[in-house]
Design a protein around this motif. Sequence first.
Motif, PDB file in Angstrom:
ATOM      1  N   PRO A 182      55.459  38.873  36.730  1.00  0.00           N
ATOM      2  CA  PRO A 182      56.168  37.972  37.641  1.00  0.00           C
ATOM      3  C   PRO A 182      55.730  38.118  39.096  1.00  0.00           C
ATOM      4  O   PRO A 182      55.917  37.199  39.900  1.00  0.00           O
ATOM      5  CB  PRO A 182      57.636  38.390  37.476  1.00  0.00           C
ATOM      6  CG  PRO A 182      57.697  39.073  36.151  1.00  0.00           C
ATOM      7  CD  PRO A 182      56.377  39.765  35.998  1.00  0.00           C
ATOM      8  N   ALA A 183      55.139  39.264  39.437  1.00  0.00           N
ATOM      9  CA  ALA A 183      54.755  39.524  40.819  1.00  0.00           C
ATOM     10  C   ALA A 183      53.344  39.034  41.160  1.00  0.00           C
ATOM     11  O   ALA A 183      52.914  39.129  42.310  1.00  0.00           O
ATOM     12  CB  ALA A 183      54.859  41.024  41.116  1.00  0.00           C
ATOM     13  N   SER A 184      52.624  38.515  40.185  1.00  0.00           N
ATOM     14  CA  SER A 184      51.248  38.081  40.426  1.00  0.00           C
ATOM     15  C   SER A 184      51.199  36.896  41.391  1.00  0.00           C
ATOM     16  O   SER A 184      51.982  35.952  41.274  1.00  0.00           O
ATOM     17  CB  SER A 184      50.562  37.692  39.116  1.00  0.00           C
ATOM     18  OG  SER A 184      50.378  38.818  38.289  1.00  0.00           O
ATOM     19  N   ALA A 185      50.266  36.962  42.342  1.00  0.00           N
ATOM     20  CA  ALA A 185      50.079  35.875  43.292  1.00  0.00           C
ATOM     21  C   ALA A 185      49.319  34.724  42.642  1.00  0.00           C
ATOM     22  O   ALA A 185      48.617  34.907  41.645  1.00  0.00           O
ATOM     23  CB  ALA A 185      49.316  36.381  44.515  1.00  0.00           C
ATOM     24  N   LYS A 186      49.442  33.544  43.227  1.00  0.00           N
ATOM     25  CA  LYS A 186      48.783  32.357  42.703  1.00  0.00           C
ATOM     26  C   LYS A 186      47.288  32.590  42.520  1.00  0.00           C
ATOM     27  O   LYS A 186      46.715  32.237  41.476  1.00  0.00           O
ATOM     28  CB  LYS A 186      49.024  31.170  43.639  1.00  0.00           C
ATOM     29  CG  LYS A 186      48.213  29.925  43.313  1.00  0.00           C
ATOM     30  CD  LYS A 186      48.441  28.841  44.349  1.00  0.00           C
ATOM     31  CE  LYS A 186      47.498  27.665  44.140  1.00  0.00           C
ATOM     32  NZ  LYS A 186      47.688  26.607  45.164  1.00  0.00           N
ATOM     33  N   GLU A 187      46.654  33.176  43.507  1.00  0.00           N
ATOM     34  CA  GLU A 187      45.206  33.393  43.438  1.00  0.00           C
ATOM     35  C   GLU A 187      44.845  34.318  42.285  1.00  0.00           C
ATOM     36  O   GLU A 187      43.839  34.100  41.592  1.00  0.00           O
ATOM     37  CB  GLU A 187      44.694  33.967  44.755  1.00  0.00           C
ATOM     38  CG  GLU A 187      44.789  33.016  45.941  1.00  0.00           C
ATOM     39  CD  GLU A 187      46.222  32.863  46.470  1.00  0.00           C
ATOM     40  OE1 GLU A 187      47.100  33.687  46.109  1.00  0.00           O
ATOM     41  OE2 GLU A 187      46.463  31.900  47.218  1.00  0.00           O
ATOM     42  N   ASP A 188      45.659  35.353  42.060  1.00  0.00           N
ATOM     43  CA  ASP A 188      45.398  36.284  40.953  1.00  0.00           C
ATOM     44  C   ASP A 188      45.592  35.595  39.606  1.00  0.00           C
ATOM     45  O   ASP A 188      44.855  35.862  38.649  1.00  0.00           O
ATOM     46  CB  ASP A 188      46.309  37.511  41.056  1.00  0.00           C
ATOM     47  CG  ASP A 188      46.005  38.353  42.279  1.00  0.00           C
ATOM     48  OD1 ASP A 188      44.839  38.348  42.734  1.00  0.00           O
ATOM     49  OD2 ASP A 188      46.925  39.010  42.793  1.00  0.00           O
ATOM     50  N   LEU A 189      46.574  34.726  39.525  1.00  0.00           N
ATOM     51  CA  LEU A 189      46.822  34.007  38.282  1.00  0.00           C
ATOM     52  C   LEU A 189      45.658  33.091  37.940  1.00  0.00           C
ATOM     53  O   LEU A 189      45.206  33.038  36.790  1.00  0.00           O
ATOM     54  CB  LEU A 189      48.103  33.189  38.397  1.00  0.00           C
ATOM     55  CG  LEU A 189      49.411  33.985  38.480  1.00  0.00           C
ATOM     56  CD1 LEU A 189      50.561  33.064  38.840  1.00  0.00           C
ATOM     57  CD2 LEU A 189      49.695  34.705  37.177  1.00  0.00           C
ATOM     58  N   LEU A 190      45.163  32.376  38.929  1.00  0.00           N
ATOM     59  CA  LEU A 190      44.045  31.474  38.684  1.00  0.00           C
ATOM     60  C   LEU A 190      42.778  32.264  38.364  1.00  0.00           C
ATOM     61  O   LEU A 190      41.976  31.849  37.515  1.00  0.00           O
ATOM     62  CB  LEU A 190      43.829  30.572  39.893  1.00  0.00           C
ATOM     63  CG  LEU A 190      44.969  29.565  40.144  1.00  0.00           C
ATOM     64  CD1 LEU A 190      44.712  28.781  41.424  1.00  0.00           C
ATOM     65  CD2 LEU A 190      45.155  28.627  38.968  1.00  0.00           C
ATOM     66  N   ASP A 191      42.583  33.401  39.011  1.00  0.00           N
ATOM     67  CA  ASP A 191      41.433  34.258  38.681  1.00  0.00           C
ATOM     68  C   ASP A 191      41.527  34.734  37.229  1.00  0.00           C
ATOM     69  O   ASP A 191      40.524  34.763  36.509  1.00  0.00           O
ATOM     70  CB  ASP A 191      41.374  35.467  39.610  1.00  0.00           C
ATOM     71  CG  ASP A 191      40.887  35.109  41.011  1.00  0.00           C
ATOM     72  OD1 ASP A 191      40.351  33.997  41.192  1.00  0.00           O
ATOM     73  OD2 ASP A 191      41.061  35.943  41.925  1.00  0.00           O
ATOM     74  N   ALA A 192      42.732  35.110  36.808  1.00  0.00           N
ATOM     75  CA  ALA A 192      42.930  35.564  35.431  1.00  0.00           C
ATOM     76  C   ALA A 192      42.629  34.442  34.445  1.00  0.00           C
ATOM     77  O   ALA A 192      42.015  34.655  33.391  1.00  0.00           O
ATOM     78  CB  ALA A 192      44.363  36.071  35.240  1.00  0.00           C
ATOM     79  N   ALA A 193      43.043  33.220  34.789  1.00  0.00           N
ATOM     80  CA  ALA A 193      42.817  32.085  33.901  1.00  0.00           C
ATOM     81  C   ALA A 193      41.341  31.717  33.797  1.00  0.00           C
ATOM     82  O   ALA A 193      40.907  31.164  32.784  1.00  0.00           O
ATOM     83  CB  ALA A 193      43.619  30.879  34.388  1.00  0.00           C
ATOM     84  N   LEU A 194      40.575  32.037  34.828  1.00  0.00           N
ATOM     85  CA  LEU A 194      39.158  31.684  34.844  1.00  0.00           C
ATOM     86  C   LEU A 194      38.249  32.849  34.479  1.00  0.00           C
ATOM     87  O   LEU A 194      37.029  32.724  34.507  1.00  0.00           O
ATOM     88  CB  LEU A 194      38.782  31.142  36.231  1.00  0.00           C
ATOM     89  CG  LEU A 194      39.493  29.847  36.638  1.00  0.00           C
ATOM     90  CD1 LEU A 194      39.158  29.485  38.077  1.00  0.00           C
ATOM     91  CD2 LEU A 194      39.131  28.705  35.699  1.00  0.00           C
ATOM     92  N   ALA A 195      38.843  33.987  34.137  1.00  0.00           N
ATOM     93  CA  ALA A 195      38.053  35.157  33.747  1.00  0.00           C
ATOM     94  C   ALA A 195      37.363  34.913  32.405  1.00  0.00           C
ATOM     95  O   ALA A 195      37.663  33.943  31.692  1.00  0.00           O
ATOM     96  CB  ALA A 195      38.949  36.384  33.660  1.00  0.00           C
ATOM     97  N   ASP A 196      36.436  35.790  32.054  1.00  0.00           N
ATOM     98  CA  ASP A 196      35.685  35.638  30.804  1.00  0.00           C
ATOM     99  C   ASP A 196      36.615  35.637  29.597  1.00  0.00           C
ATOM    100  O   ASP A 196      37.544  36.453  29.505  1.00  0.00           O
ATOM    101  CB  ASP A 196      34.674  36.771  30.656  1.00  0.00           C
ATOM    102  CG  ASP A 196      33.525  36.650  31.642  1.00  0.00           C
ATOM    103  OD1 ASP A 196      33.312  35.537  32.160  1.00  0.00           O
ATOM    104  OD2 ASP A 196      32.859  37.671  31.908  1.00  0.00           O
ATOM    105  N   ALA A 197      36.363  34.729  28.680  1.00  0.00           N
ATOM    106  CA  ALA A 197      37.125  34.653  27.441  1.00  0.00           C
ATOM    107  C   ALA A 197      36.524  35.602  26.406  1.00  0.00           C
ATOM    108  O   ALA A 197      35.386  36.064  26.556  1.00  0.00           O
ATOM    109  CB  ALA A 197      37.108  33.223  26.912  1.00  0.00           C
ATOM    110  N   PRO A 198      37.259  35.910  25.344  1.00  0.00           N
ATOM    111  CA  PRO A 198      36.691  36.731  24.261  1.00  0.00           C
ATOM    112  C   PRO A 198      35.494  36.032  23.627  1.00  0.00           C
ATOM    113  O   PRO A 198      35.347  34.808  23.716  1.00  0.00           O
ATOM    114  CB  PRO A 198      37.853  36.845  23.267  1.00  0.00           C
ATOM    115  CG  PRO A 198      39.078  36.511  24.045  1.00  0.00           C
ATOM    116  CD  PRO A 198      38.661  35.536  25.092  1.00  0.00           C
TER     117      PRO A 198
END
Length: 225
Positions: A182-198
């Motif tokens: 819940p504490a993740s910032a918007k930028e971190d969330l978008l970075d996580a969504a765009l990170a390498d997939a399995p």
Amino acid sequence: MCGRYADFLADQDVADAFSLALDAGDARLLPPSFNVAPTQLVRIIRAAQDAATLDVARWGLVPSWAKDPAIGSRMINARVETVAEKPSFRTAFAKRRCIVPASGYYEWQTDASGKRPFYIHPADGAPLAFAGLVEAWRASGDDEWLITCAIVTTAARGQMRTIHDRQPVMMRDDAWRTWLDPASAKEDLLDAALADAPDLAWHEVDKAVGNVRNNSPDLVEPTRS
């Protein structure tokens, strides 16, 4: 987009993959499904005070301000490119994110012969973690809450582009933990969504998967030439 997937993961596999605590007496929330379709109930993982929890939601997000819950049938996916700004999804993105566990998903490739379904799954057989959004809706204060979800999608990558131009956001361990925090910032969330997939593998399957009434293990098996 992602409009059909499979979830036949065993309880313990989900618990191990997503650090969930399962009691000996816990019952599976939903039966295995080889053909999960929009508007059906699906399993989701949400952050809780002490640990992530396994819950159930209806696939097709209904914003809290919606007048008619039927709108959910048109909101099964949220594009990562606009998820933080689009009115239908921005509140859920900011406050109510989830992971949708899956065994794999289906996508249809269009060529001269028509549409051909493919089953896409992790190369190592591990559970997939789709990035998801959750909303709660009710018609009035006296009604029960309707819990709904959407799966976040992104542009297809690498060889996946030969099948379709979109794919679900599929997260590795660090990324899905960030997504649920819940504490993740918007930028971190978008970075996580765009990170390498399995790493993924895929094969063509029978067109029977296109009928939601079909739901059996042979749906994920390769077609026979």
